[in-house]
Design a protein around this motif. Structure first.
Motif, mmCIF file in Angstrom:
data_model
loop_
_atom_site.group_PDB
_atom_site.id
_atom_site.type_symbol
_atom_site.label_atom_id
_atom_site.label_comp_id
_atom_site.label_asym_id
_atom_site.label_seq_id
_atom_site.Cartn_x
_atom_site.Cartn_y
_atom_site.Cartn_z
ATOM 1 N N GLY A 127 -26.248 11.080 32.096
ATOM 2 C CA GLY A 127 -26.221 11.859 30.870
ATOM 3 C C GLY A 127 -25.080 12.841 30.824
ATOM 4 N N ALA A 128 -24.535 13.206 31.993
ATOM 5 C CA ALA A 128 -23.418 14.141 32.058
ATOM 6 C C ALA A 128 -22.070 13.452 31.872
ATOM 7 C CB ALA A 128 -23.436 14.886 33.386
ATOM 8 N N ALA A 129 -22.092 12.130 31.724
ATOM 9 C CA ALA A 129 -20.865 11.340 31.518
ATOM 10 C C ALA A 129 -19.889 11.472 32.677
ATOM 11 C CB ALA A 129 -20.182 11.721 30.206
ATOM 12 N N GLU A 130 -20.393 11.633 33.885
ATOM 13 C CA GLU A 130 -19.511 11.715 35.054
ATOM 14 C C GLU A 130 -18.744 10.413 35.232
ATOM 15 O OE1 GLU A 130 -22.769 14.332 37.517
ATOM 16 O OE2 GLU A 130 -23.101 12.402 36.535
ATOM 17 N N ARG A 131 -17.507 10.543 35.667
ATOM 18 C CA ARG A 131 -16.642 9.390 35.842
ATOM 19 C C ARG A 131 -16.648 8.986 37.314
ATOM 20 N NH1 ARG A 131 -16.238 7.794 30.623
ATOM 21 N NH2 ARG A 131 -16.100 9.677 29.364
ATOM 22 N N ALA A 132 -17.547 8.079 37.675
ATOM 23 C CA ALA A 132 -17.659 7.568 39.036
ATOM 24 C C ALA A 132 -17.748 6.052 38.955
ATOM 25 C CB ALA A 132 -18.890 8.143 39.725
ATOM 26 N N ASP B 164 -9.647 18.793 34.435
ATOM 27 C CA ASP B 164 -9.788 17.633 33.561
ATOM 28 C C ASP B 164 -10.943 17.798 32.583
ATOM 29 O OD1 ASP B 164 -7.655 15.901 34.466
ATOM 30 O OD2 ASP B 164 -8.755 15.775 36.368
ATOM 31 N N GLU B 165 -10.914 16.969 31.546
ATOM 32 C CA GLU B 165 -11.937 16.958 30.507
ATOM 33 C C GLU B 165 -12.450 15.530 30.399
ATOM 34 O OE1 GLU B 165 -14.243 16.858 27.198
ATOM 35 O OE2 GLU B 165 -12.339 15.779 27.161
ATOM 36 N N ARG B 166 -13.743 15.337 30.630
ATOM 37 C CA ARG B 166 -14.282 13.991 30.815
ATOM 38 C C ARG B 166 -14.101 13.089 29.601
ATOM 39 N NH1 ARG B 166 -19.251 16.644 33.782
ATOM 40 N NH2 ARG B 166 -18.667 16.296 35.969
ATOM 41 N N ILE B 167 -14.280 13.618 28.416
ATOM 42 C CA ILE B 167 -14.184 12.768 27.231
ATOM 43 C C ILE B 167 -12.752 12.280 27.032
ATOM 44 C CG2 ILE B 167 -14.405 12.711 24.724
ATOM 45 C CD1 ILE B 167 -16.784 14.597 24.988
ATOM 46 N N ALA B 168 -11.784 13.186 27.129
ATOM 47 C CA ALA B 168 -10.376 12.790 26.990
ATOM 48 C C ALA B 168 -9.962 11.850 28.117
ATOM 49 C CB ALA B 168 -9.488 14.030 26.972
ATOM 50 N N PHE B 169 -10.401 12.148 29.326
ATOM 51 C CA PHE B 169 -10.145 11.269 30.482
ATOM 52 C C PHE B 169 -10.648 9.861 30.167
ATOM 53 C CE2 PHE B 169 -11.427 9.198 34.387
ATOM 54 C CZ PHE B 169 -10.557 9.610 35.376
ATOM 55 N N GLY B 170 -11.892 9.778 29.684
ATOM 56 C CA GLY B 170 -12.489 8.481 29.406
ATOM 57 C C GLY B 170 -11.804 7.719 28.287
ATOM 58 N N LYS B 171 -11.309 8.433 27.284
ATOM 59 C CA LYS B 171 -10.619 7.765 26.176
ATOM 60 C C LYS B 171 -9.401 7.002 26.655
ATOM 61 C CE LYS B 171 -11.955 10.820 22.356
ATOM 62 N NZ LYS B 171 -11.477 11.835 21.381
ATOM 63 N N GLY C 194 -6.481 19.167 29.693
ATOM 64 C CA GLY C 194 -7.446 18.186 29.212
ATOM 65 C C GLY C 194 -7.016 17.423 27.981
ATOM 66 N N ALA C 195 -5.712 17.308 27.724
ATOM 67 C CA ALA C 195 -5.216 16.659 26.511
ATOM 68 C C ALA C 195 -5.085 15.147 26.692
ATOM 69 C CB ALA C 195 -3.860 17.237 26.121
#
Length: 286
Positions: A108-113, A85-92, A54-55
């Motif tokens: 609210g779960a910040a899902e990446r779709a 995976d880690e959603r916040i790092a993915f999104g960055k 998740g880096a």
């Protein structure tokens, strides 16, 4: 529509061998180098487990390596999350997973779709990540969003991509436990829609099946692959990077082809779990 389908790159924070002695970055480089003669690719889809830890550094490396490959082909790259995976790092690094989405899921779960269109084909990526678990779920909110997206047909049809397969092989010690937990709900969401194919990864081997008469393709992993010739109840993982070419819309389509990198150490055992260790692992994750 020709799609290069990659999955399970499992890159680390640093360009170094993982705990099993496999350099995931080298596996991806090798696979992409062996695909350098591939032409007429319309899109690249990478179905999750991009980073092993998740880096942010791992997502950046995946983005740069796959992006450098896809750019001369003028092919957009679409990414989904996986269980590692880690959603916040993915999104960055990757945002929604689409370079220019026409729609994204707000949750609210910040899902990446997200949704994009390429040459009349609609690409929908879903987020089946359940933090801390190997299995996957989509959930009521995401499936409701998907129904809304599919309520209006696309010009050529829809390509659906997610990490966890809604199908499994009973001869595998882990697949029936570690796939998508709500395949029936996904089947209901795509019933009667224009979904032409479901692209997934996670199992680290190639597998084909049907969901509501829609082809489901599981592409083998880039970092390594699972060898199901191990003893019953055990699991063996071997070296060897793989990828797939998916062709849609032709007279004989859909068609699926698997590429294997020319690795002199291919098929060497990376690790093998006996029946007791597999059972313990499954019980812990369930």
């Amino acid at each position: 529509m020709r799609i290069l389908h990659l999955s399970d790159t499992h890159l680390e924070r640093t360009d170094a061998p993982n705990k099993w002695g496999v350099n995931a970055t080298d596996s991806l480089r090798l696979m992409l180098a062996d695909l350098r003669h591939l032409r007429d690719v319309d899109a690249v889809v990478v179905t999750g487990d991009l980073a092993d830890d998740g880096a942010v550094e791992a997502y950046t490396a995946v983005r740069d390596l796959v992006g450098d490959f896809a750019r001369p082909l003028n092919a957009p790259v679409f990414y989904t999350t996986g269980n590692h995976d880690e959603r916040i790092a993915f999104g960055k690094v990757l945002g929604s997973g689409h370079p220019e989405p026409v729609a994204t899921l707000e949750s609210g779960a910040a899902e990446r779709a997200a949704v994009s269109t390429v040459a009349g084909w609609r690409f929908v990526t879903l987020d089946s990540l359940v933090p801390g678990k190997v299995y996957g779920e989509l959930g009521v909110a995401q499936l409701g969003w998907l129904r809304g997206v599919l309520s209006e047909p696309a010009e050529r049809g829809t390509v659906l991509a997610l990490h966890h397969p809604p199908i499994s092989l009973d001869i595998s010690a882990t697949q029936p436990h570690f796939g998508l937990r709500d395949p029936g709900e996904l089947a209901a969401a795509i019933r009667g829609s224009d979904v032409r194919v479901v692209l997934t990864g996670h199992y680290h081997l190639q597998l084909f099946g049907l969901l509501e008469s829609v082809p489901v393709w599981v592409t083998p992993g880039v970092v390594n692959r699972v060898d199901l010739t191990a003893a019953p109840g055990a699991e063996r993982v071997v070296r060897g990077a793989s990828a797939s070419l998916v062709e849609l819309g032709g007279a004989t389509g859909p068609m699926f082809h698997t590429f294997h990198a020319r690795d002199p150490r291919a098929h060497e055992t990376v690790y093998e779990l006996d029946e007791d260790r597999v059972r313990s692992f499954v019980e812990r994750e369930a």
